[in-house]
Design an enzyme around this catalytic site. Structure first.
Site, PDB file in Angstrom:
ATOM      1  N   ASN A 191       0.787  -1.262   0.146  1.00 49.21           N
ATOM      2  CA  ASN A 191       0.119   0.081  -0.101  1.00 49.21           C
ATOM      3  C   ASN A 191       0.831   0.957   0.107  1.00 49.21           C
ATOM      4  OD1 ASN A 191      -1.707   2.167   0.555  1.00 49.21           O
ATOM      5  ND2 ASN A 191      -2.266   1.470   2.538  1.00 49.21           N
ATOM      6  N   LYS A 227       0.069   4.222  -0.352  1.00 48.53           N
ATOM      7  CA  LYS A 227      -0.361   5.483   0.186  1.00 48.53           C
ATOM      8  C   LYS A 227      -0.180   6.584  -0.722  1.00 48.53           C
ATOM      9  CE  LYS A 227       0.029   3.279   4.783  1.00 48.53           C
ATOM     10  NZ  LYS A 227      -0.016   3.233   6.171  1.00 48.53           N
ATOM     11  N   HIS A 234      -9.281   1.206   4.780  1.00 49.10           N
ATOM     12  CA  HIS A 234      -8.168   1.622   5.442  1.00 49.10           C
ATOM     13  C   HIS A 234      -8.259   2.476   6.564  1.00 49.10           C
ATOM     14  CE1 HIS A 234      -4.077   2.653   6.364  1.00 49.10           C
ATOM     15  NE2 HIS A 234      -3.648   1.559   5.853  1.00 49.10           N
ATOM     16  N   GLU A 243      -6.630   4.895   7.634  1.00 44.88           N
ATOM     17  CA  GLU A 243      -6.401   6.317   7.511  1.00 44.88           C
ATOM     18  C   GLU A 243      -7.786   6.717   6.657  1.00 44.88           C
ATOM     19  OE1 GLU A 243      -2.456   5.734   5.474  1.00 44.88           O
ATOM     20  OE2 GLU A 243      -1.635   5.275   7.496  1.00 44.88           O
ATOM     21  N   GLU A 300      -5.366  -4.815  10.579  1.00 44.81           N
ATOM     22  CA  GLU A 300      -4.505  -3.728  10.771  1.00 44.81           C
ATOM     23  C   GLU A 300      -4.839  -3.117  11.969  1.00 44.81           C
ATOM     24  OE1 GLU A 300      -2.218  -2.686   6.541  1.00 44.81           O
ATOM     25  OE2 GLU A 300      -4.063  -1.314   7.032  1.00 44.81           O
TER      26      GLU A 300
HETATM   27  P1  PGA Z   1       2.866   0.398   7.565  1.00 49.15           P
HETATM   28  O1  PGA Z   1       1.397   0.563   6.771  1.00 49.15           O
HETATM   29  O2  PGA Z   1       3.464  -0.860   6.920  1.00 49.15           O
HETATM   30  O3  PGA Z   1       3.738   1.439   6.876  1.00 49.15           O
HETATM   31  O4  PGA Z   1       2.561   0.268   9.061  1.00 49.15           O
HETATM   32  C1  PGA Z   1       0.649  -0.616   6.685  1.00 49.15           C
HETATM   33  C2  PGA Z   1      -0.965  -0.050   6.246  1.00 49.15           C
HETATM   34  O5  PGA Z   1      -1.217   0.615   6.583  1.00 49.15           O
HETATM   35  O6  PGA Z   1      -1.431  -0.717   5.416  1.00 49.15           O
END
Ligand code: PGA
Length: 265
Positions: A22, A24, A106, A108, A183
């Site tokens: 991902n 982002k 997700h 976020e 997650e």
């Molecule tokens: P991270 O993010 O591996 O940077 O902790 C994982 C995610 O948000 O899918």
């Protein structure tokens, strides 16, 4: 425990193994995204299905770049409507021929865009109806874990975020199209990954809740996500019930991402 609620430790008939990066809001430019995708496409995948989820604006060019390779392109989010007055959104029909599926829910997006379990279910339904794959994210916050609410939160997210999705869409091809990513929010981007046993326990709980709502939890691929790195991945590759990883930061470094994929081979 009644037989229909029995959780099987290993994939019956083999759940698919899946590792998805991902990206982002990274990397900084579309050109860099294209270059990164070309490198990731060279990773030796073995029996693992490997995907990347670049930013929406890079999807078209990234998709053209990796066409003909085994690397699968995912969107990071998708809207539940096909067209209309929804500023900045991407619909399932726009992803046709560009992405095989989308991440939904997700943390976020839940945090910054106000996605609720009901919206997550609507997005997943639209994607699955359009023939896309879905990686549906869920997980508890630190306050919820410390308050002993992890199980209740996972139960609610499965019931309200997956429960409304028509069962025939979830049954399609015995779970090939839908995966779940556990997650824990406190592990995302913090460098503090969960332990393998915490991941296994949560994944087991999720499978149990899936069975309770009439979804074949034992056939559903469940990933762990949250600070997965080359250093921490062994823990999850060995963890009972964990079928792969959703990787943020470490997926931007092709060598490290390759090591994460290798751990699940
Ligand atoms: P991270 O993010 O591996 O940077 O902790 C994982 C995610 O948000 O899918």
């Amino acid at each position: 425990m009644s037989p229909q609620f029995r959780i099987l430790p290993r994939a019956p008939g083999g759940r698919r193994r899946l590792v998805v990066g991902n990206w982002k809001m990274n990397p900084a430019t579309v050109d860099e995204a294209v270059a990164l995708a070309a490198e990731v496409a060279r990773i030796e995948a073995g029996g693992v299905e490997v995907g990347i989820a670049p930013p929406a604006i890079a999807l078209g060019r990234v998709s053209d770049t990796v066409r003909g390779t085994a690397l699968r392109v995912y969107a990071q989010d998708v809207h539940w409507e096909q067209t209309g007055a929804f500023t900045a959104q991407t619909s399932t029909s726009m992803l046709a021929g560009i992405a095989v599926g989308s991440i939904v829910g997700h943390s976020e997006m839940r945090r910054d865009q106000g996605d609720s379990d009901a919206r997550v279910a609507a997005k997943a339904t639209a994607a699955l109806r359009a023939g896309l794959r879905v990686i549906l994210c869920l997980g508890e916050s630190l306050a919820q874990r410390n308050g002993g609410e992890t199980d209740v939160v996972l139960e609610r997210q499965v019931r309200d975020g997956i429960g409304p999705i028509p069962r025939d869409l979830l049954a399609a091809e015995r779970g090939v199209r839908s995966a779940i990513a556990y997650e824990p929010i406190w592990a995302i981007g913090t460098g503090v990954a969960a332990s393998g046993s915490q991941a296994s326990e949560a994944v087991r709980k999720i499978r149990l809740e899936l069975l309770r709502i009439g979804v074949d939890g034992n056939a559903t691929t469940i990933l762990y996500g949250g600070s997965v790195s080359a250093a921490s991945v062994g823990e999850f590759a060995r963890a009972e019930g964990v079928d792969g990883a959703l990787v943020g930061g470490a997926s931007l470094k092709p060598e490290e991402f390759a090591a994460i994929v290798a751990a699940f081979r």
